[in-house]
Design an enzyme around this catalytic site. Structure first.
Site: not given
Length: 221
Positions: A198, A86, A196
């Site tokens: 994660e 990002c 994302h």
């Protein structure tokens, strides 16, 4: 495998990234402040998401000129893997470590939702945990994710297999050219992507589709 997370003022996904690397790798990453001028001996450097310097001027533009970026360039040139997610992707493009630019979303609105990603090149350390053409789910949360390159650069990215992920099944949230969601450098040791991974590494998150990226990077079975 040792990792480091670089922190800039205004980031808000650094703790998410630290938690993901700790959970999957079994040990916490080294945390490096943006004003530092050196990075310890690590195998992976991660620039997480957020809004470094409040996205003042352009997203990632000020962070790309922080002292730590010279150290990151040096590590990348010696083959260390660098991941920007990002705002981290925006910083890597602004720093010249990746081609292209990230512009305002075509809708001119902040987008926060899940998208579908197609794995375009699985023959890298970043993507080796996926199958070629595999479609995964990953969340996005950004205002400046509209990836753009000119036609000749796009052809070069395609010819050199530098496109890592594309938005699939009509889920492009930002208008990126050729539906690009993530790109590599020519040596495939630097990856920037807007979604994302994660945030999808445990069942409690609603899915595990992001886990393979980190487990393959960290060499965890």
């Amino acid at each position: 495998m040792k990792s480091a997370v670089v922190v800039f003022p205004g980031l808000n996904r650094d703790r998410d990234m630290i938690a993901a690397l700790t959970t999957i790798g079994g040990e916490p990453p080294v945390v490096v402040w943006h004003k530092d001028t050196d990075i310890p001996d690590v195998d992976l450097i991660v620039i997480p998401g957020g809004f470094s310097y409040g996205d003042y001027l352009r997203a990632g533009a000020i962070a790309a000129r922080s002292p730590i970026m010279q150290a990151i360039r040096g590590k990348a040139s010696r083959g260390v893997h660098v991941l920007g997610v990002c705002n981290g992707f925006q910083i890597l493009t602004e720093a010249g470590l990746l081609p292209g630019v990230l512009m305002r979303n075509a809708s001119l609105r902040f987008v926060c939702r899940e998208v579908r990603l197609k794995v375009e090149n699985h023959r890298t350390r970043f993507t080796g945990g996926y199958r070629e053409g595999q479609v995964i789910t990953t969340p996005v949360a950004h205002h400046d994710g509209n990836y753009f390159v000119d036609a000749s650069t796009l052809k070069s990215l395609e010819d050199n297999e530098q496109i890592a992920f594309t938005y699939a099944e009509g889920t492009n949230p930002n208008g990126s050219v050729a539906d690009i969601a993530g790109v590599f450098n020519r040596d495939k040791n630097v990856l920037g992507l807007m979604p994302h991974p994660e945030n999808l590494i445990e069942s409690a998150h609603g899915g595990l589709d992001g886990r393979a990226l980190f487990s393959n990077l960290l060499q965890v079975a």
